[in-house]
Design a protein around this motif. Structure first.
Motif, short mmCIF file in Angstrom:
data_model
loop_
_atom_site.label_atom_id
_atom_site.label_comp_id
_atom_site.label_asym_id
_atom_site.label_seq_id
_atom_site.Cartn_x
_atom_site.Cartn_y
_atom_site.Cartn_z
N ARG A 69 0.83 -1.20 0.00
CA ARG A 69 0.00 0.00 0.00
C ARG A 69 0.87 1.26 0.00
O ARG A 69 0.60 2.23 -0.71
N HIS A 70 1.96 1.22 0.76
CA HIS A 70 2.85 2.37 0.83
C HIS A 70 3.44 2.67 -0.55
O HIS A 70 3.44 3.82 -0.99
N PHE A 71 3.94 1.64 -1.22
CA PHE A 71 4.58 1.88 -2.52
C PHE A 71 3.57 2.19 -3.61
O PHE A 71 3.91 2.85 -4.60
N GLU A 72 2.34 1.74 -3.45
CA GLU A 72 1.29 2.19 -4.38
C GLU A 72 1.10 3.69 -4.27
O GLU A 72 0.87 4.37 -5.27
N GLY A 73 1.18 4.21 -3.05
CA GLY A 73 1.05 5.64 -2.85
C GLY A 73 2.23 6.40 -3.42
O GLY A 73 2.07 7.46 -4.04
N ILE A 74 3.46 5.88 -3.22
CA ILE A 74 4.66 6.54 -3.72
C ILE A 74 4.65 6.62 -5.24
O ILE A 74 5.01 7.64 -5.83
N THR A 75 4.24 5.53 -5.89
CA THR A 75 4.31 5.45 -7.36
C THR A 75 3.11 6.07 -8.05
O THR A 75 3.07 6.15 -9.29
N GLY A 76 2.11 6.52 -7.28
CA GLY A 76 0.94 7.13 -7.88
C GLY A 76 -0.11 6.14 -8.33
O GLY A 76 -1.10 6.53 -8.96
N MET A 77 0.07 4.87 -8.01
CA MET A 77 -0.92 3.86 -8.38
C MET A 77 -2.16 3.93 -7.48
O MET A 77 -3.18 3.32 -7.78
N ARG A 78 -2.03 4.66 -6.37
CA ARG A 78 -3.16 4.86 -5.47
C ARG A 78 -3.18 6.33 -5.08
O ARG A 78 -2.15 6.94 -4.82
N GLU A 79 -4.36 6.93 -5.03
CA GLU A 79 -4.48 8.31 -4.61
C GLU A 79 -4.16 8.45 -3.13
O GLU A 79 -4.36 7.52 -2.35
N GLY A 80 -3.69 9.61 -2.77
CA GLY A 80 -3.41 9.85 -1.36
C GLY A 80 -1.95 9.90 -1.01
O GLY A 80 -1.57 10.34 0.07
N GLY A 81 -1.09 9.43 -1.91
CA GLY A 81 0.35 9.50 -1.66
C GLY A 81 0.84 8.50 -0.65
O GLY A 81 0.12 7.58 -0.24
N ALA A 279 10.21 15.26 -4.64
CA ALA A 279 10.51 14.12 -5.52
C ALA A 279 11.99 14.09 -5.89
O ALA A 279 12.62 13.02 -5.89
N LEU A 280 12.57 15.27 -6.19
CA LEU A 280 13.98 15.31 -6.55
C LEU A 280 14.86 15.06 -5.33
O LEU A 280 15.89 14.39 -5.43
N ARG A 281 14.45 15.58 -4.17
CA ARG A 281 15.20 15.30 -2.95
C ARG A 281 15.20 13.80 -2.65
O ARG A 281 16.20 13.24 -2.22
N ASN A 282 14.07 13.16 -2.86
CA ASN A 282 14.00 11.71 -2.62
C ASN A 282 14.99 10.96 -3.50
O ASN A 282 15.56 9.95 -3.09
N THR A 283 15.18 11.44 -4.72
CA THR A 283 16.10 10.79 -5.65
C THR A 283 17.55 11.10 -5.31
O THR A 283 18.40 10.20 -5.26
N MET A 284 17.85 12.35 -5.05
CA MET A 284 19.23 12.79 -4.85
C MET A 284 19.73 12.61 -3.42
O MET A 284 20.94 12.58 -3.18
N GLY A 285 18.83 12.53 -2.47
CA GLY A 285 19.23 12.60 -1.08
C GLY A 285 19.33 14.07 -0.70
O GLY A 285 18.67 14.92 -1.28
#
Length: 439
Positions: A69-81, A279-285
């Motif tokens: 459920r968490h990763f569905e939110g991260i990837t946009g597969m589920r609304e709500g983030g 989103a960019l901070r998540n990628t770059m650290g």
């Protein structure tokens, strides 16, 4: 401590802090009160009054279904983030509490923290600027900020148009029109309007309201945000979001940290402006570490008291310096001589701050004599700490700025930047008086 869930049930979010109480009998609680507990529930940490330091790289899920459920939110597969925490490159408890409290000071919907002020600024700019885009910025900027635009982003096809901090509405209209033409010619857009007010180190103010009016007249305000570095006056003496800025940036190293013992940065604003940067901070650290976040939580409890004392000290020190025969001028917001700058100050600022520019009679040699003979004040870069600091921008923090550009911006060899601390004001005056005797 978490509530267990059955893997066969619909996954539920992890336990959240209890609902926040931000009002009493309809009265909105002040930021200084909210700094003592906002965003933290002791029940979730064995009753600890203060938040522990959460030194962990990853966070355990209650079940595989909860992880999905968490990763569905991260990837946009589920609304709500996303819900809860997963990995410390993205966020952690200390950082989340800190971000909640930082947002309060500026009346922002959301905030993000970073490992330094420059990390915050660089990731912000990269999140919004693409190849062939244009950045509009005020001047002067902190040298590293200006250098990132002119020397780094330019390598990737990003150009810029700048304007003097005190620019009028008419000049701002011309600048926005020029930036739009430049973006159209390059096949890009005006990605960001970036301000620094007061400017470092001259203390020149930008008319945020006029910038917003000029931006809205020439560009789409829903696509081109106005960001501002509020380090010199924030979070106590200026609230840029109230005057038309969309994003406010800080070097938390300065007044918020306030003890010259950490390095960190932040931005705050509406969630729609924060999401691309997150989103960019998540990628770059580049997120602030848990220990530094915890130290900043400590510092936020006293930031109002420290800034008030430093501001009072600065007013007394500048009153002494103003009449000294070896002082050629002061760039102090409590003693503005320009009518337009005074108008901006009256509309935008809640206090004069404690960092100012001191212009001595002479040049580099006289400034060096002054600096070398200070005893209480320390010769060091940075500002906003408990101790008084002094530096020579033309030969230190802004040395990388071309000489002609420095002269254009008023960063002359006779300028000393002073950041007043919380020492005894009479002692500071005595220190400046004896140091000036050597000039």
């Amino acid at each position: 401590m978490t509530d267990a869930i059955d893997a066969t049930d619909t996954p539920t979010p992890r336990r959240k802090p209890k609902p926040e109480n931000t009002t009493i009998a309809g009265r909105e609680l002040k930021p200084s009160t909210l700094m003592m507990g906002l965003g933290y529930d002791p029940v979730l940490s064995e009753g600890s009054l203060k938040a522990p330091i959460f030194l962990t790289s990853t966070f355990a899920f209650e079940s595989a279904a909860a992880g999905k459920r968490h990763f569905e939110g991260i990837t946009g597969m589920r609304e709500g983030g996303a819900e809860g925490l997963v990995y410390s490159r993205f966020n952690g408890p200390n950082q989340e509490i800190l971000e909640d409290r930082l947002a309060v000071w500026d009346g922002a919907e959301d905030a993000l923290t970073f490992s330094s002020g420059m990390t915050a600024i660089c990731i912000l700019m990269m999140a919004y600027a693409n190849q062939n885009d244009v950045i509009v910025h005020s001047g002067p900027l902190y040298a590293a900020s200006e250098g990132f635009v002119a020397k780094v982003l330019s390598r990737f096809g990003v150009t810029y148009v700048d304007f003097p901090a005190g620019a009028s509405r008419e000049t701002l209209d011309e600048v926005m029109a020029k930036a739009k033409r430049q973006a159209d010619e390059q096949g890009g857009k005006v990605a960001l309007v970036y301000l620094e007010s007061p400017g470092n180190p001259t203390n020149v103010l930008v008319d945020i309201e006029a910038v917003k009016e000029a931006r809205d007249a020439a560009l789409d305000g829903q696509e081109t945000p106005i960001a501002i570095d509020n380090t010199f006056l924030g979070p106590l003496w200026q609230r840029p979001l109230d005057h038309g800025a969309d994003i406010v940036a800080y070097s938390l190293t300065k007044y918020v940290g306030g003890h010259s013992d950490l390095v960190a940065g932040s931005i705050a604003g509406a969630k729609k402006w924060m999401d691309p940067v997150r989103a960019l901070r998540n990628t770059m650290g580049g997120i602030v570490d848990p220990n530094t976040a915890w130290m900043l939580l400590r510092s936020l409890e006293t930031v109002e008291l420290r800034m008030q004392r430093a501001g009072e000290n600065a007013a007394r020190v500048c009153a002494f310096l103003k009449s000294h025969p070896k002082v050629a001028g002061l760039g102090y917001l409590g003693m503005i001589e320009d009518a337009r700058q005074q108008d901006i100050y009256d509309r935008h600022c809640l206090g004069a701050g404690s960092t100012f520019s001191l212009f001595l009679e002479g040049g580099e040699e006289e400034c060096f004599r002054f600096l070398d003979n200070l005893t209480i004040a320390k010769l060091a870069v940075s500002l906003g700490g408990t101790e008084t600091l002094a530096s020579h921008p033309a030969s230190m923090t802004h040395l990388s700025v071309p000489h002609a550009r420095r002269q254009q911006l008023g960063i002359t060899d006779s300028l000393v930047r002073i950041s007043i601390g919380i020492e005894d004001a009479d002692d500071l005056i005595a220190d400046f008086e004896q140091a000036l005797e050597h000039v």
